[in-house]
Design a protein around this motif. Sequence first.
Motif, PDB file in Angstrom:
ATOM      1  N   VAL A  97       0.871  -1.183   0.000  1.00 48.22           N
ATOM      2  CA  VAL A  97       0.000   0.000   0.000  1.00 48.22           C
ATOM      3  C   VAL A  97       0.901   1.223   0.000  1.00 48.22           C
ATOM      4  CG1 VAL A  97      -1.791   1.270   1.248  1.00 48.22           C
ATOM      5  CG2 VAL A  97      -1.767  -1.237   1.299  1.00 48.22           C
ATOM      6  N   SER A  98       0.703   2.124  -0.973  1.00 47.06           N
ATOM      7  CA  SER A  98       1.555   3.305  -1.111  1.00 47.06           C
ATOM      8  C   SER A  98       0.728   4.574  -1.008  1.00 47.06           C
ATOM      9  CB  SER A  98       2.287   3.286  -2.459  1.00 47.06           C
ATOM     10  OG  SER A  98       3.078   2.121  -2.586  1.00 47.06           O
ATOM     11  N   SER A  99       1.322   5.585  -0.382  1.00 45.74           N
ATOM     12  CA  SER A  99       0.671   6.877  -0.229  1.00 45.74           C
ATOM     13  C   SER A  99       1.660   7.973  -0.580  1.00 45.74           C
ATOM     14  CB  SER A  99       0.179   7.060   1.215  1.00 45.74           C
ATOM     15  OG  SER A  99      -0.334   8.366   1.409  1.00 45.74           O
ATOM     16  N   THR A 132      -2.431   3.733  -3.282  1.00 46.79           N
ATOM     17  CA  THR A 132      -2.299   2.801  -4.404  1.00 46.79           C
ATOM     18  C   THR A 132      -1.966   1.430  -3.846  1.00 46.79           C
ATOM     19  OG1 THR A 132      -1.506   4.537  -5.892  1.00 46.79           O
ATOM     20  CG2 THR A 132      -1.048   2.264  -6.524  1.00 46.79           C
ATOM     21  N   VAL A 133      -2.705   0.420  -4.285  1.00 52.44           N
ATOM     22  CA  VAL A 133      -2.465  -0.953  -3.841  1.00 52.44           C
ATOM     23  C   VAL A 133      -1.845  -1.735  -4.997  1.00 52.44           C
ATOM     24  CG1 VAL A 133      -3.536  -3.107  -3.068  1.00 52.44           C
ATOM     25  CG2 VAL A 133      -4.360  -0.913  -2.187  1.00 52.44           C
ATOM     26  N   SER A 134      -0.771  -2.445  -4.697  1.00 50.18           N
ATOM     27  CA  SER A 134      -0.073  -3.223  -5.719  1.00 50.18           C
ATOM     28  C   SER A 134       0.047  -4.676  -5.279  1.00 50.18           C
ATOM     29  CB  SER A 134       1.322  -2.634  -5.961  1.00 50.18           C
ATOM     30  OG  SER A 134       2.066  -3.440  -6.859  1.00 50.18           O
ATOM     31  N   VAL A 135      -0.107  -5.587  -6.228  1.00 48.75           N
ATOM     32  CA  VAL A 135       0.074  -7.020  -5.962  1.00 48.75           C
ATOM     33  C   VAL A 135       1.194  -7.519  -6.867  1.00 48.75           C
ATOM     34  CG1 VAL A 135      -0.973  -9.303  -5.966  1.00 48.75           C
ATOM     35  CG2 VAL A 135      -2.353  -7.304  -5.362  1.00 48.75           C
ATOM     36  N   LEU A 139       0.155  -5.775 -10.701  1.00 48.37           N
ATOM     37  CA  LEU A 139      -1.255  -5.409 -10.672  1.00 48.37           C
ATOM     38  C   LEU A 139      -1.427  -4.258  -9.697  1.00 48.37           C
ATOM     39  CD1 LEU A 139      -4.236  -5.947 -11.370  1.00 48.37           C
ATOM     40  CD2 LEU A 139      -4.271  -7.608  -9.502  1.00 48.37           C
ATOM     41  N   THR A 140      -1.860  -3.096 -10.215  1.00 45.77           N
ATOM     42  CA  THR A 140      -1.958  -1.902  -9.387  1.00 45.77           C
ATOM     43  C   THR A 140      -3.334  -1.274  -9.525  1.00 45.77           C
ATOM     44  OG1 THR A 140       0.406  -1.465  -9.636  1.00 45.77           O
ATOM     45  CG2 THR A 140      -0.967   0.366  -8.915  1.00 45.77           C
ATOM     46  N   VAL A 141      -3.950  -0.945  -8.390  1.00 40.56           N
ATOM     47  CA  VAL A 141      -5.251  -0.279  -8.381  1.00 40.56           C
ATOM     48  C   VAL A 141      -5.218   0.841  -7.341  1.00 40.56           C
ATOM     49  CG1 VAL A 141      -6.516  -2.335  -9.107  1.00 40.56           C
ATOM     50  CG2 VAL A 141      -6.224  -1.863  -6.660  1.00 40.56           C
ATOM     51  N   THR A 142      -6.118   1.796  -7.492  1.00 43.96           N
ATOM     52  CA  THR A 142      -6.221   2.858  -6.501  1.00 43.96           C
ATOM     53  C   THR A 142      -7.214   2.461  -5.415  1.00 43.96           C
ATOM     54  OG1 THR A 142      -7.952   3.950  -7.804  1.00 43.96           O
ATOM     55  CG2 THR A 142      -5.673   4.655  -8.175  1.00 43.96           C
ATOM     56  N   GLY A 143      -7.158   3.162  -4.292  1.00 46.75           N
ATOM     57  CA  GLY A 143      -8.062   2.859  -3.198  1.00 46.75           C
ATOM     58  C   GLY A 143      -8.148   4.009  -2.222  1.00 46.75           C
ATOM     59  N   GLN A 144      -9.060   3.880  -1.277  1.00 50.16           N
ATOM     60  CA  GLN A 144      -9.246   4.878  -0.228  1.00 50.16           C
ATOM     61  C   GLN A 144      -9.052   4.201   1.121  1.00 50.16           C
ATOM     62  OE1 GLN A 144      -9.817   8.138  -0.807  1.00 50.16           O
ATOM     63  NE2 GLN A 144      -9.907   8.717   1.352  1.00 50.16           N
ATOM     64  N   ALA A 145      -8.094   4.713   1.911  1.00 47.13           N
ATOM     65  CA  ALA A 145      -7.797   4.123   3.216  1.00 47.13           C
ATOM     66  C   ALA A 145      -8.497   4.906   4.318  1.00 47.13           C
ATOM     67  CB  ALA A 145      -6.289   4.120   3.460  1.00 47.13           C
ATOM     68  N   ARG A 158     -10.329   0.323   0.748  1.00 48.90           N
ATOM     69  CA  ARG A 158     -11.299  -0.163  -0.242  1.00 48.90           C
ATOM     70  C   ARG A 158     -10.763   0.192  -1.621  1.00 48.90           C
ATOM     71  NH1 ARG A 158     -16.022  -2.077   1.617  1.00 48.90           N
ATOM     72  NH2 ARG A 158     -16.512  -1.695   3.821  1.00 48.90           N
ATOM     73  N   VAL A 159     -10.539  -0.833  -2.433  1.00 52.80           N
ATOM     74  CA  VAL A 159      -9.935  -0.610  -3.741  1.00 52.80           C
ATOM     75  C   VAL A 159     -11.005  -0.313  -4.782  1.00 52.80           C
ATOM     76  CG1 VAL A 159      -7.928  -2.023  -3.219  1.00 52.80           C
ATOM     77  CG2 VAL A 159      -9.923  -3.085  -4.257  1.00 52.80           C
ATOM     78  N   SER A 160     -10.597   0.400  -5.827  1.00 49.56           N
ATOM     79  CA  SER A 160     -11.545   0.819  -6.858  1.00 49.56           C
ATOM     80  C   SER A 160     -11.939  -0.316  -7.790  1.00 49.56           C
ATOM     81  CB  SER A 160     -10.934   1.962  -7.675  1.00 49.56           C
ATOM     82  OG  SER A 160      -9.688   1.546  -8.241  1.00 49.56           O
TER      83      SER A 160
END
Length: 265
Positions: A97-99, A132-135, A139-145, A158-160
């Motif tokens: 998880v990146s901010s 930003t959540v990365s696997v 695989l990278t998606v945005t989200g709200q923490a 919660r990822v988009s």
Amino acid sequence: MTSLKERLTTWFVLLTQVDVAQEPVHLFRERYANGDYPGALTAAQRFDIVEPADQERRRHALAEVRDLTAYSAAVAELRAADPQRSRASDFAPAVTVSSSTPSGSTTVGGLLLDSDRVVTSREWLPTGGPVTVSVAGSLTVTGQASPDPSSDQLLVVRVSTPLPVPAPRLGYSALVRVGDSVEVPVTAAGRYIWTRALVEQFTSMNGERPATIQASLDGIDGSFTGRPVRNDLDEIVGIIVATRRFPGQATIITADTLRLVRDER
């Protein structure tokens, strides 16, 4: 006129008949819901458990009575029936998880709770916000923490876009003991390697089970925050939420807390 002893005996016989006549599955669920785990396991011997929810109730009951042998066998059966789930830990250490803020960027570990939620620590991301959540870095998606209302140490993201990887299995805190070995993912040569750590102490919840675990690990630093911790059964038993409190030690929130977060949608 019947004596008190005769009346009590009659009531006991009637109650026993009701108990025996009750559907075993209903009796199992009732005892489980009431926290009578030994009684639930006794009832479970009287019928074939086919519902996945009942199978998990039985596994939980086995953990609560600390029957590690039967619990291990039950988990092995689960993995044999669901091969994809058995590989879930392959993805577990690869979630980050990146901010980004005007003052810089921060990347920590995270744990996939389900397809659209990731849990991580507040140690380096105290207020949440866009992330930003990365696997596995591909695989990278945005989200709200957002801070989890039930814990001052966790963030729920919660990822988009749903993540197409299986969430790892959560273990049970009742089976964790001081002196146990657990494993933490360590970065080496660009990949994660599960490395042994030692459970040294834990704080108790209601005086019975660990709420947080202290584990020793050489070379631990802030980059370990949010990373999962697994046991010998390849189950996740917690995530690291603090690395700065005690040198060489990680504070771990247990799987029981993570399960509550997962189930409170």
